[in-house]
Design an enzyme around this catalytic site. Sequence first.
Site, PDB file in Angstrom:
ATOM      1  N   ASP A 305       1.235  -1.330   0.102  1.00  0.00           N
ATOM      2  CA  ASP A 305      -0.168   0.066   0.109  1.00  0.00           C
ATOM      3  C   ASP A 305       1.161   1.240   0.009  1.00  0.00           C
ATOM      4  OD1 ASP A 305      -2.472  -0.678  -0.230  1.00  0.00           O
ATOM      5  OD2 ASP A 305      -2.645  -1.060   1.876  1.00  0.00           O
ATOM      6  N   ASP A 342      -1.066  26.880  11.316  1.00  0.00           N
ATOM      7  CA  ASP A 342      -1.450  25.694  10.737  1.00  0.00           C
ATOM      8  C   ASP A 342      -0.999  24.791  11.485  1.00  0.00           C
ATOM      9  OD1 ASP A 342      -2.844  23.737   9.396  1.00  0.00           O
ATOM     10  OD2 ASP A 342      -1.428  24.503   6.749  1.00  0.00           O
ATOM     11  N   LYS A 376     -11.787  26.440   1.889  1.00  0.00           N
ATOM     12  CA  LYS A 376     -10.402  25.938   1.125  1.00  0.00           C
ATOM     13  C   LYS A 376      -9.187  26.657   1.405  1.00  0.00           C
ATOM     14  CE  LYS A 376     -13.403  22.927  -1.604  1.00  0.00           C
ATOM     15  NZ  LYS A 376     -13.432  22.757  -3.078  1.00  0.00           N
ATOM     16  N   ASP A 518      -5.142  -3.943   5.708  1.00  0.00           N
ATOM     17  CA  ASP A 518      -6.475  -3.869   7.073  1.00  0.00           C
ATOM     18  C   ASP A 518      -8.098  -3.516   7.297  1.00  0.00           C
ATOM     19  OD1 ASP A 518      -6.201  -1.313   5.996  1.00  0.00           O
ATOM     20  OD2 ASP A 518      -5.767  -0.295   7.926  1.00  0.00           O
TER      21      ASP A 518
END
Lengths: 682, 557
Positions: A305, A342, A376, A518
Amino acid sequence: MSTLTGTPTDSSDSTASDSGHPRTVAAVLITAIAVAEPFLGGPQASGGSEVPASFTWLIALWLWLTVLFANLAESVAEGRGKAQASSLRQARTGTTARVLRGYAADTDPGAHSAAVTEVPSSDLTLGDVVVIEANGLIPGDGEIISGIASVDESAITGESAPVVRESGGDRSAVTGGTRVLSDRIVVRITSQPGDTFVDRMIRLVEGAERQKTPNEVALNILLATLSIVFTVVVLTINPIASSSNVTVSVPVLVALLVCLIPTTIGALLSAIGIAGMDRLVQRNVLAMSGRAVEAAGDVTTLLLDKTGTITYGNRRASEFITVGCSDRRELIAAAAQSSLSDPTPEGTSIVDLAVTEGFVRDEIDGEVIPFSAQTKMSGVDFVNGSSVRKGAGSAVREWVTASSGVVTAELGEAVDRISQLGGTPLVVAVRDTSGKARVLGVVHLKDVVKEGLPERFAELRTMGIRTVMITGDNPLTAKAIAEEAGLDDFLAEATPEDKMRLIRKEQEGGALVAMTGDGTNDAPALALADVGVAMNTGTSAAKEAGNMVDLDSDPTKLIEIVRIGKQLLITRGALTTFSIANDVAKYFAIIPAMFIGTFPGLAALNVMQLHSPSSAILSAIIFNALIIVALIPLSLKGVTYRAASASSTLSRNLLIYGLGGIIAPFIGIKAIDLVLTLIPGF
Amino acid sequence: MTLAAAIFPLLTVVAVLTAIHRPLGDYMARTFTAPKDLRVERGLYQVLGVDPASHQSWRSYLSGVLAFSAVGVFSVYLLQRTQAFLPYSLGLPAVPEGLAFNTAVSFVTNTNWQSYSPEVTLGYAVQAAGLGVQNFVSAAVGLAVAIAFVRGFVARRSGTLGNFWVDLTRALLRVLLPGAVLAALVLLAGGVIQNLNGFTSVTTLTGAAQTLPGGPVASQEAIKVLGTNGGGFFNANSAHPFENPSPWTSVLQVILMLAIPFSLPRTFGTMVGQRRQGFAILAAMGVIFLLSLTAVTLAELGGSGTAPQAAGAVMEGKEQRFGIVGSTLYATATTLTSTGAVNSMHDSYTALGGMLPMINMMLGEVAPGGVGSGLYGMLILAVVTVFISGLLVGRTPEYLGKKIGAREIKLASLYILTMPTLVLSGTALSFAVPALRADIDGTSILNAGLHGLSEVLYAFTSAANNNGSAFAGLTANTPWLNTALGVAMLLGRFLPMVFVLALAGAFAAQDGAPATAGTLPTDRVQSVTLLVGVTVVVTALTFFPVLALGPLAEGLL
């Protein structure tokens, strides 16, 4: 949690069978002869050579020691497992489960008003619904059907930091014996009593559940064949020798047989298997069968993955790109200022990159505009009236145009280029005190490939293993990352069905596939793959489907697992080769000794110049016993494995274990013989 | 004899085989893969009721092999027992039961062990219709089984191995017959006789009367060597001047023995589509051949003792016209293939030199082995070698993309177990059972003691390996040896075939795994070395004790 007192793990299956083993039979036989000899007029001469009075007794003694050492090998391996098992058993102390009677999933999912009865955890069965509150032990393996809790899983993973488990999603499985630290959860039990995760783990590490793997079965057949050949050889010696009127005594024949048949490797095989399993457990991986461990050594295709395995999973700033005639320093400053408050990984990575390019942190004099799904964008409105913004291309564009700024085509090109490279563009803009906005540039955010991966993948390639990255990203992004990480192939925009199809395709081509997963939607693929490693954080469906569970939930461990599998196979092969190669020297010790009394010319074959026939035969028997002890550490530790091509691995191992196996006993037997000459009569 | 003259025969053999193994190997590969049948073949299939397009599972392929061979044994037995009534029988009587059984088995199993003196036992009818036919078909059966085994590697999940009757027919009509005709012509040119004259009485120069046998020798000689049969027309076999008149016919016979076995690896490589794999097998065979030849030649050249020194060389039992190297070359070729023809008496070799032909057979006759049997024998050893090396590199072993699991290694193990068990138990029984011992000591053995053991051991090794050569001192025409050697020949031939075909079936049912960077290559110097090593070590571990009691004890005195 069920207690296992009713089913004590019993490892006798793997060891008690020794009573019928040829070496034990041999030891009993020779002891009987040694006892009888004094009544029959002392030891019988063999092959024309007289033997000392103590000869038969010494042979019997060393045959018993051979039996002892062979059993020692297994018990050492099992002892290691037992130590781990006992620490696991502590997690299994019986507890009281609070079972819900008449659980109503629709009307009262949290089970706040359902009736509760208390039962011992050992009485829990599949499908029971239990409720666990803070500080309670989870009584059995199950799936959270309501609630969220932080759970201390240190009892099984050894990891002290608590983990969050919640209903729904991919982190809903809980393991019996772990402790809920906060909150309250409702759990449906998914295991039968006596067959929980911890129970299986205990049985595995104790070696009780060890089944022979396919390669082990094949090897055992080859070893049995050798035993049959040598039995025929030894049985026919006296009839054939009778043509020259020579008779070899039974103790000598038995000594020869025990030396020749592959007792050494036979004694070590199960130790090697147990130790291989043990090595996995030490790395917090639970294999559900030895077969899986062996399959791991055979894997030819690894499905990895992307997120978490190949990349860190967070996008990080990698580059500042100016647009138009804007100043680079201004872009860096603006990007950093808009990110200072942030806290997301993206935000901190922008500040980090800016600092490395010369930005100096300073107090922000203004109002922080946090990121929201509507705008956004995030940024700062400074006290002096100016503002900075960073965010998705479209949002910032709108903001700039709304403030009478101009968006050039150059920006579009920069954004597209970053997208094509698989990155995420963040546009940075500024509005000055006059209220006019302009675009400063773009921050290139990209998936950062973990360090050292290209080297590891190259290593895998020399081992003959193909790596394929699985990602939900678009093909462009996927290609860029796969190239950067040095993977052989990738599967972009992968759905669970795509994964299954890929596995089938690989398997039809004869490949063995390993993967990690998973989620519940990974379960079919995990079951299909030859080696499916489920993450411990995953759902119980995934854990059931896979044939291994990684307690650390670290997908990169797949590479480690492959190594362990290979090491297991090589250790077995190396010791087998060593053991068979030993026979050459044993022949050169025993055969001349057997007949030298009748045919003095055979002294030419006594290349080791052993002192006497008796000392030669006894030396071979002693060497045969001692070599088992000497090889126990190696069989437990496993041989060193280096990633290399099959040919060079073969050359190396042949040299060490093949040639070494021929030479070592010549030296060993000679050394033992030198010591034996000190015994009177030998 | 100069060194050049000594090496010349070997160089000729190597040069000719190097030249022909590729075209011959490719020709055989084409023969067994071509879709078309010849007209005469189609006619045969119609008579036999065989559908040439149908493919057989390993079981039905094996049934074909066994049924065909059983019919062969029965008919050869019957021919011998009714010899008195057959034409062209030179007035010879029916062959006794025990000998007839032994001889029937011997020729059907491609062994051609001869417990009898052919010229005074068998007439032309039995020689031609019985033994001559078996010389062809027994070799064809071996070839067919080898081809079926190779098909096991080629097949992908089909489980079928081709059609036995088609393979048998093609082996006969397209390989052995044309080859034998060609070989017979060349042998005729070399002076081998071919007539139906029976016995001719002549008066020699000294005035003594002598009876000279005649017969269709050249035609039988051709297939005797080409089909690795070895059953001579005369008791003296290829030492007889009518069978083998000159040094160059001797070299020619060596080439004919080795031609098909040394070309089959090429056939194998071509059929599996990886010629390097075939070359690797060929290389392993070649290395063993040269090692063995060198050893036996050195042993004979260095032979010590009063008589050899007086004679200048160990020439007892060797023909003056062949010399030492011409004899050892022939001895090596005949025992490393399953031929068993001799142009010198191995019994008279030095003790250590005489051990080598025995060891050659104990290796399982794999370098290059009999027609067909050599290839499958070597491939079985390759399977075992790959298994061991696979474990050493940490992968489930695979050979040519076929995984070697429990079933595969079981069948390979059984194959390897068969021959030593037959040799050792046969030899042991001969000495362990008092009644048999008395018979062996009294009748069979010429030289008691160590050399006598070597003679019996050689006989069982030769029978179990379907070689057919003998240590000349042994009288084998006794009830015990006729029976025991007959059984050893039967089991030594057909048990391995059962295991080979079963293994082929197991491989054919598998899919092929692709070769990756992690796959252990089996076509390198490394793998060839390992294959040679495994072959030698397996043999050494099995036969060291018995060799120590026979030739080693004798030679190291």
